[in-house]
Design a protein around this motif. Structure first.
Motif, PDB file in Angstrom:
ATOM      1  N   PRO A 224      23.032  35.322 -54.322  1.00 41.16           N
ATOM      2  CA  PRO A 224      21.625  35.009 -54.056  1.00 41.16           C
ATOM      3  C   PRO A 224      21.432  34.838 -52.554  1.00 41.16           C
ATOM      4  O   PRO A 224      22.411  34.628 -51.825  1.00 41.16           O
ATOM      5  CB  PRO A 224      21.443  33.665 -54.767  1.00 41.16           C
ATOM      6  N   ASP A 225      20.198  34.928 -52.078  1.00 40.00           N
ATOM      7  CA  ASP A 225      19.955  34.635 -50.662  1.00 40.00           C
ATOM      8  C   ASP A 225      19.760  33.134 -50.499  1.00 40.00           C
ATOM      9  O   ASP A 225      19.536  32.405 -51.473  1.00 40.00           O
ATOM     10  CB  ASP A 225      18.752  35.417 -50.116  1.00 40.00           C
ATOM     11  N   THR A 226      19.839  32.640 -49.277  1.00 41.18           N
ATOM     12  CA  THR A 226      19.729  31.200 -49.036  1.00 41.18           C
ATOM     13  C   THR A 226      18.272  30.754 -49.153  1.00 41.18           C
ATOM     14  O   THR A 226      17.353  31.531 -48.863  1.00 41.18           O
ATOM     15  CB  THR A 226      20.251  30.821 -47.638  1.00 41.18           C
ATOM     16  N   PRO A 227      18.027  29.491 -49.560  1.00 45.49           N
ATOM     17  CA  PRO A 227      16.648  28.990 -49.610  1.00 45.49           C
ATOM     18  C   PRO A 227      15.934  29.132 -48.267  1.00 45.49           C
ATOM     19  O   PRO A 227      14.756  29.488 -48.216  1.00 45.49           O
ATOM     20  CB  PRO A 227      16.827  27.512 -49.986  1.00 45.49           C
ATOM     21  N   ASN A 228      16.667  28.888 -47.173  1.00 40.64           N
ATOM     22  CA  ASN A 228      16.081  29.005 -45.823  1.00 40.64           C
ATOM     23  C   ASN A 228      15.585  30.419 -45.575  1.00 40.64           C
ATOM     24  O   ASN A 228      14.475  30.629 -45.056  1.00 40.64           O
ATOM     25  CB  ASN A 228      17.127  28.647 -44.755  1.00 40.64           C
ATOM     26  N   SER A 229      16.416  31.399 -45.932  1.00 42.83           N
ATOM     27  CA  SER A 229      16.076  32.802 -45.687  1.00 42.83           C
ATOM     28  C   SER A 229      14.920  33.251 -46.584  1.00 42.83           C
ATOM     29  O   SER A 229      14.026  33.980 -46.144  1.00 42.83           O
ATOM     30  CB  SER A 229      17.307  33.685 -45.937  1.00 42.83           C
ATOM     31  N   ILE A 230      14.919  32.813 -47.856  1.00 47.70           N
ATOM     32  CA  ILE A 230      13.841  33.170 -48.790  1.00 47.70           C
ATOM     33  C   ILE A 230      12.517  32.610 -48.280  1.00 47.70           C
ATOM     34  O   ILE A 230      11.488  33.284 -48.272  1.00 47.70           O
ATOM     35  CB  ILE A 230      14.152  32.631 -50.204  1.00 47.70           C
ATOM     36  N   LEU A 231      12.555  31.360 -47.798  1.00 50.80           N
ATOM     37  CA  LEU A 231      11.357  30.706 -47.277  1.00 50.80           C
ATOM     38  C   LEU A 231      10.877  31.389 -45.993  1.00 50.80           C
ATOM     39  O   LEU A 231       9.671  31.586 -45.781  1.00 50.80           O
ATOM     40  CB  LEU A 231      11.673  29.228 -47.008  1.00 50.80           C
ATOM     41  N   GLU A 232      11.827  31.769 -45.160  1.00 51.30           N
ATOM     42  CA  GLU A 232      11.511  32.445 -43.894  1.00 51.30           C
ATOM     43  C   GLU A 232      10.739  33.736 -44.143  1.00 51.30           C
ATOM     44  O   GLU A 232       9.928  34.163 -43.329  1.00 51.30           O
ATOM     45  CB  GLU A 232      12.823  32.739 -43.142  1.00 51.30           C
ATOM     46  N   ARG A 233      10.977  34.360 -45.312  1.00 47.22           N
ATOM     47  CA  ARG A 233      10.294  35.608 -45.657  1.00 47.22           C
ATOM     48  C   ARG A 233       9.067  35.390 -46.547  1.00 47.22           C
ATOM     49  O   ARG A 233       8.533  36.325 -47.122  1.00 47.22           O
ATOM     50  CB  ARG A 233      11.300  36.571 -46.319  1.00 47.22           C
TER      51      ARG A 233
END
Length: 516
Positions: A224-233
């Protein structure tokens, strides 16, 4: 618990959550990205000490080695710019790739960068395995470099973002652990392939780099991608659900709010490469440049990817030199386990300082011993006892690096940058690391030839400088949530003046809760 004591001192929040099996498995899969880097470091030096490989691609080096009539200095046996270009071309490609990777990591996520890195490394390993000339060999190396650049850019950031603050150090060091395992496995493979009749063992050594490449490629597809990265997008609800899954609890409001605050700050930054030059990011910029710079000037990659060549140069036999590289590789793995155990207990600064002192002592001892045995002219031999003492001293040095500057050189830069400059900061970290790996890799054999035993004093001098730098300018970051790291900088005696009050994520929320 270390985290509790630290909160009072440095203001990090205690988020809810537990260490889930999902988190551990995810981080173990991601950490395999370190195998790419480690396998290559370990395989290169062994292959370049194999006669069939040298005969096919670098006959001038073999001639220089075997030309007994010239009585060449022991220090200069392997001095060849073309041979070092084979080894160090990878790091030049990784340098360039890391800048591309920073853009990919920010726009498409951390796992996309891992996928690109795995595929590039796979193609490079195939080309190296089938190479019939130097040109194809170096093209393969360049593709391996692209793989390393992408992997080293994405994996440490991925691990730091996924891990809860209290065990972030241990999980992030999984990357360095995989690197050391890669080095050890490569040493064992070289030891075996060197004995294959027909002289084609080097092809197997190079082609087997496809194994870690396939592991990382498949791993990047299932992660999965990181929560930080998902939020950043821009996917807020998806990011919340991922954070809940990673932490093993639905009560993630405090941590999620800090991620949102960091994401909002990041959205205001359109040009991270321009912004990282602003005074408010000065501490992060300085450490993202100097830590990888210093890491390479410990001299470690010289020892690790030239270990068989170095031991052969110093009079160990062919088998003995490859076996000695396996021994140093084993020490590297065990000492990295020490780091995993201690980094979140004793902190980053303790390991940096202790490791620095131990490296200084061992490098000076190695330099003195080689000076006594080979002198200025490089004429001399090592007795069995001498060789064992030298091997012990080098292992003492490798152990010090493996529980200090080795893992911390990747951990600290990946955890100190706020989200808006995190990809740029990590790209700078990788780029500086690779450019100095390239420079030192390219000139090491010539430096050994000309500086002789003084080379070890040269590196010891830099370790003294970097140890003093850490003492005065690198604050303790253990147990501090990654999005609240600016509070650490704000409290530092030197860096505090660069951090504006509005950069302190989480402070206002805690003040409100305190008043309530």
């Amino acid at each position: 618990m270390g985290a509790g004591g630290f909160v009072a001192q440095d203001g990090g929040a205690n988020y809810e959550g537990r260490v889930t099996s999902f988190l551990i498995v995810t981080c173990l899969i991601a950490a395999t990205g370190g195998l790419l880097f480690g396998y290559d470091i370990g395989i290169s030096g062994g292959v370049t000490s194999m006669e069939p490989f040298l005969k096919k691609f670098f006959p001038s080096v073999l001639k220089k080695q075997s030309d007994a009539t010239k009585h060449k200095s022991q220090y200069c046996k392997f001095d060849s710019e073309l041979l070092t270009l084979f080894t160090s071309s990878l790091y030049l490609a990784a340098l360039i790739a890391s800048f591309v990777a920073s853009v990919v990591t920010r726009i498409f996520g951390r796992k996309t960068s891992m996928l690109v890195g795995g595929i590039a490394f796979l193609i490079g390993s195939i080309l190296n395995g089938i190479a019939m000339n130097v040109a194809l060999l170096i093209i393969g190396r360049l593709l391996l470099g692209v793989g390393v650049g992408f992997a080293n850019q994405a994996v440490p950031v991925y691990l730091s973002e996924m891990a809860p603050a209290k065990i972030r150090g241990a999980l992030n060091i999984g990357f360095q652990m995989a690197t050391t395992i890669g080095i050890l496995v490569a040493g064992l493979i070289n030891y075996g392939t060197a004995k294959i009749p027909g002289g084609w063992g080097w092809r197997l050594s190079l082609a087997l780099a496809a194994v870690p490449a396939i592991m990382m490629t498949i791993g990047s597809l299932v992660l999965p991608d990181t929560p930080n990265s998902i939020l950043e997008r821009g996917h807020t609800e998806k990011a919340r659900k991922m954070l809940q899954k990673v932490r093993g609890t639905h009560h993630v409001d405090a941590e999620f709010q800090d991620l949102i605050d960091a994401s909002e700050a990041a959205k205001k930054v359109k040009y991270p490469w321009k912004n990282i030059l602003q005074p408010r990011y000065r501490p992060q910029l300085v450490l993202c440049v100097l830590i990888p710079f210093f890491q390479q000037l410990t001299g470690i990659n010289v020892i690790m990817f030239y270990a068989p060549v170095l031991f052969k140069t110093l009079g160990f036999g062919d088998d003995a030199s490859l076996m000695s590289a396996v021994i140093t590789g084993s020490v590297n793995v065990v000492a990295t386990l020490v780091s995993i155990y201690s980094v979140d207990r004793f902190g980053r600064r303790f390991l940096f300082l202790e490791g620095g002192i131990q490296m200084i002592v061992s490098q000076i001892a190695v330099g003195v011993m080689i000076a006594v045995k080979f002198g200025i002219n490089g004429d001399g031999d090592l007795t069995r006892t001498d060789a064992n003492v030298l091997l012990f001293l080098i292992c003492f040095y490798v152990a010090a690096f493996a529980w200090s500057w080795g893992p911390l050189g990747w951990l600290v830069p990946s955890e100190i940058c706020p989200l808006e400059i995190r990809s740029a900061g990590q790209a700078i970290n990788v780029a500086v690391n690779m450019i100095f790996t390239f420079i030192i890799g390219q000139i090491f054999l010539a430096m050994l030839c000309h500086m002789k035993f003084g080379l070890f004093f040269f590196f010891a001098g830099f370790v003294i400088i970097m140890t003093v730098f850490i003492y005065f300018f690198s604050p303790e970051t253990k147990s501090v949530p990654i999005e609240e790291m600016n509070q650490v900088w704000k409290q530092h005696w030197f860096w505090g003046k660069y951090i504006p009050d509005e950069a302190l994520i989480g402070v206002n929320r805690k003040i409100e809760h305190g008043d309530a």
